[in-house]
Design a protein around this motif. Structure first.
Motif, PDB file in Angstrom:
ATOM      1  N   TRP A 134      -6.216  18.401   4.301  1.00 18.26           N
ATOM      2  CA  TRP A 134      -6.746  17.151   4.850  1.00 18.26           C
ATOM      3  C   TRP A 134      -5.715  16.022   4.738  1.00 18.26           C
ATOM      4  O   TRP A 134      -6.059  14.860   4.866  1.00 18.26           O
ATOM      5  CB  TRP A 134      -8.021  16.750   4.125  1.00 18.26           C
ATOM      6  N   SER A 135      -4.465  16.345   4.534  1.00 20.66           N
ATOM      7  CA  SER A 135      -3.452  15.327   4.253  1.00 20.66           C
ATOM      8  C   SER A 135      -3.279  14.327   5.396  1.00 20.66           C
ATOM      9  O   SER A 135      -2.919  13.172   5.162  1.00 20.66           O
ATOM     10  CB  SER A 135      -2.107  15.981   3.929  1.00 20.66           C
ATOM     11  N   ASP A 136      -3.534  14.750   6.646  1.00 20.11           N
ATOM     12  CA  ASP A 136      -3.331  13.867   7.791  1.00 20.11           C
ATOM     13  C   ASP A 136      -4.605  13.147   8.225  1.00 20.11           C
ATOM     14  O   ASP A 136      -4.583  12.384   9.201  1.00 20.11           O
ATOM     15  CB  ASP A 136      -2.769  14.664   8.985  1.00 20.11           C
ATOM     16  N   ARG A 137      -5.713  13.376   7.513  1.00 23.95           N
ATOM     17  CA  ARG A 137      -6.962  12.700   7.844  1.00 23.95           C
ATOM     18  C   ARG A 137      -6.940  11.267   7.312  1.00 23.95           C
ATOM     19  O   ARG A 137      -6.189  10.927   6.406  1.00 23.95           O
ATOM     20  CB  ARG A 137      -8.144  13.442   7.234  1.00 23.95           C
ATOM     21  N   HIS A 138      -7.822  10.433   7.874  1.00 28.09           N
ATOM     22  CA  HIS A 138      -8.040   9.082   7.371  1.00 28.09           C
ATOM     23  C   HIS A 138      -9.334   9.048   6.556  1.00 28.09           C
ATOM     24  O   HIS A 138     -10.191   9.927   6.712  1.00 28.09           O
ATOM     25  CB  HIS A 138      -8.096   8.086   8.524  1.00 28.09           C
ATOM     26  N   PRO A 139      -9.498   8.078   5.664  1.00 27.57           N
ATOM     27  CA  PRO A 139     -10.671   8.052   4.782  1.00 27.57           C
ATOM     28  C   PRO A 139     -12.015   8.185   5.493  1.00 27.57           C
ATOM     29  O   PRO A 139     -12.919   8.863   4.996  1.00 27.57           O
ATOM     30  CB  PRO A 139     -10.538   6.696   4.082  1.00 27.57           C
ATOM     31  N   HIS A 140     -12.149   7.574   6.682  1.00 27.22           N
ATOM     32  CA  HIS A 140     -13.445   7.641   7.372  1.00 27.22           C
ATOM     33  C   HIS A 140     -13.755   9.051   7.891  1.00 27.22           C
ATOM     34  O   HIS A 140     -14.888   9.336   8.273  1.00 27.22           O
ATOM     35  CB  HIS A 140     -13.485   6.630   8.531  1.00 27.22           C
ATOM     36  N   GLU A 141     -12.751   9.922   7.909  1.00 26.51           N
ATOM     37  CA  GLU A 141     -12.955  11.301   8.354  1.00 26.51           C
ATOM     38  C   GLU A 141     -13.297  12.238   7.195  1.00 26.51           C
ATOM     39  O   GLU A 141     -13.454  13.443   7.415  1.00 26.51           O
ATOM     40  CB  GLU A 141     -11.692  11.799   9.054  1.00 26.51           C
ATOM     41  N   LEU A 142     -13.418  11.699   5.998  1.00 22.92           N
ATOM     42  CA  LEU A 142     -13.673  12.502   4.800  1.00 22.92           C
ATOM     43  C   LEU A 142     -15.107  12.326   4.314  1.00 22.92           C
ATOM     44  O   LEU A 142     -15.740  11.305   4.555  1.00 22.92           O
ATOM     45  CB  LEU A 142     -12.716  12.095   3.675  1.00 22.92           C
TER      46      LEU A 142
END
Length: 361
Positions: A134-142
């Motif tokens: 998930w390294s390329d995700r942004h916080p709202h995608e978690l």
């Protein structure tokens, strides 16, 4: 953990601090050894978060001092900046940067290091918390749990000596909160890290902490293992605050006996008295046992089904009330009368409400 050979990492010596001229914490002292997991437990407004902020460097001291390792990091008139303390912090709302990816959030505290070193540490931290995919995700995608792991990885990345956690699981549902708190503890243990968790949840505090400090109105009421806090509370406040239980009036009847409306209770006790001295005895739900041969009767006035167990509120003939946990196959209805006995291996009783102590060093 075995702390017999561990060195003291953090010491708070009689600290007093607050905000806007209002003292929140007064003359509070405790120490933490390397590798320990500590819980600070208390209700809202008791001062536990203020203590954490003082250790982190966000709240200056009016008096006392804070020692990390061999260095004084706070005292009256001096506050070492947070970024120079070798202390990591995980906030209640995680405080992630919404415009940065997971990897960039983790690397944020690594300024001044080479890009190669930043990438290496970030990758190690993401592997540690299971977020490398998930390294390329942004916080709202978690999910909430993934955001919490990201915040933990960011706090661990600079390799601090101490991690502070300010109710980091309170925004999660109950099942995830319990699972994640244990996972975080295991992660910190794998890094030989020392952690201090602030929480208002007793179950969380007990599951997390090797030692637990109970705070009330800015004072430290008791510092000890979860077992000692539950079975050997230092004063009436801790006895009433920790776990479930009721206080039953009684009188001192010898070094190992108290006479109550539930009969003569016997067991080891930690106080002395004279025959006839009035006392309040703490009775836990697991102390009250159904016994058809007993001459003590109680009427069920309330019941709460809890799956494997049912919590009954029982009223004695004297009018006093107790609580008891029975296996759920012992199904009784409100209004029924039961025969019970009170089995106490260790008597917890108080002659009066005692003031909290402020020092456990």
């Amino acid at each position: 953990m075995d702390t017999s050979l561990a060195k003291t990492l953090l010491t708070l010596n009689n600290i007093t601090c607050g905000y806007d001229g209002h003292q929140v914490v007064r003359n509070l002292s405790f120490s933490v050894t390397q590798g320990e997991m500590i819980s600070l437990l208390g209700s809202s407004g008791c001062g536990k978060t203020t203590v954490l902020r003082a250790v982190a460097g966000f709240a200056p001291l009016e008096a006392g001092e804070i020692i990390l390792g061999q260095e004084c990091i706070s005292k009256s008139g001096f506050t070492l900046p947070p970024e120079k303390r070798k202390v990591g912090m995980v906030f209640q709302d995680y405080a992630l940067f919404p415009h940065l990816t997971v990897a960039a959030n983790v690397a944020y505290g690594l300024h001044g290091r080479s890009k190669a070193e930043q990438n290496k540490i970030t990758k190690e931290m993401l592997q540690l918390v299971g977020l490398e995919k998930w390294s390329d995700r942004h916080p709202h995608e978690l999910s909430g749990g993934q955001q919490q792991r990201t915040a933990l990885a960011r706090a661990l990345a600079p390799h601090p000596e101490l991690i502070l956690l300010d109710e980091p699981f309170s925004n999660l549902d109950a099942d995830l909160r319990e699972r994640l708190s244990l996972e975080v503890r295991q992660i910190l243990e794998s890094q030989n890290m020392t952690g201090i968790l602030v929480t208002h949840d007793q179950h969380e505090a007990f599951a997390w902490g090797d030692k637990v400090g109970v705070l009330h109105q800015g004072a430290l009421c008791q510092w000890g293992t979860p077992y000692d806090l539950y079975h050997k509370p230092a004063n009436r406040f801790v006895a009433g605050f920790i776990g479930q239980g009721c206080f039953l009036s009684g009188v001192y009847a010898g070094p190992d006996a108290i006479l109550t409306s539930a009969g003569m209770l016997q067991g080891s006790q930690t106080f002395s008295g004279q025959d006839g001295d009035p006392l309040e005895v703490l009775i836990r739900p697991d102390d009250v046992i159904p016994d058809e041969s007993s001459n003590i009767t109680a009427r069920i006035v309330r019941r709460a089904f809890k799956g494997a167990e049912i919590l009954y509120t029982l009223q004695l003939d004297s009018g006093c009330r107790l609580q008891s946990l029975f296996p759920s196959h012992r199904n009784h209805e409100v209004g029924e009368t039961l025969r019970i006995r009170v089995a106490t291996d260790h008597l917890v009783a108080f002659q009066e409400s005692l003031p909290c102590s402020t020092s456990v060093i």
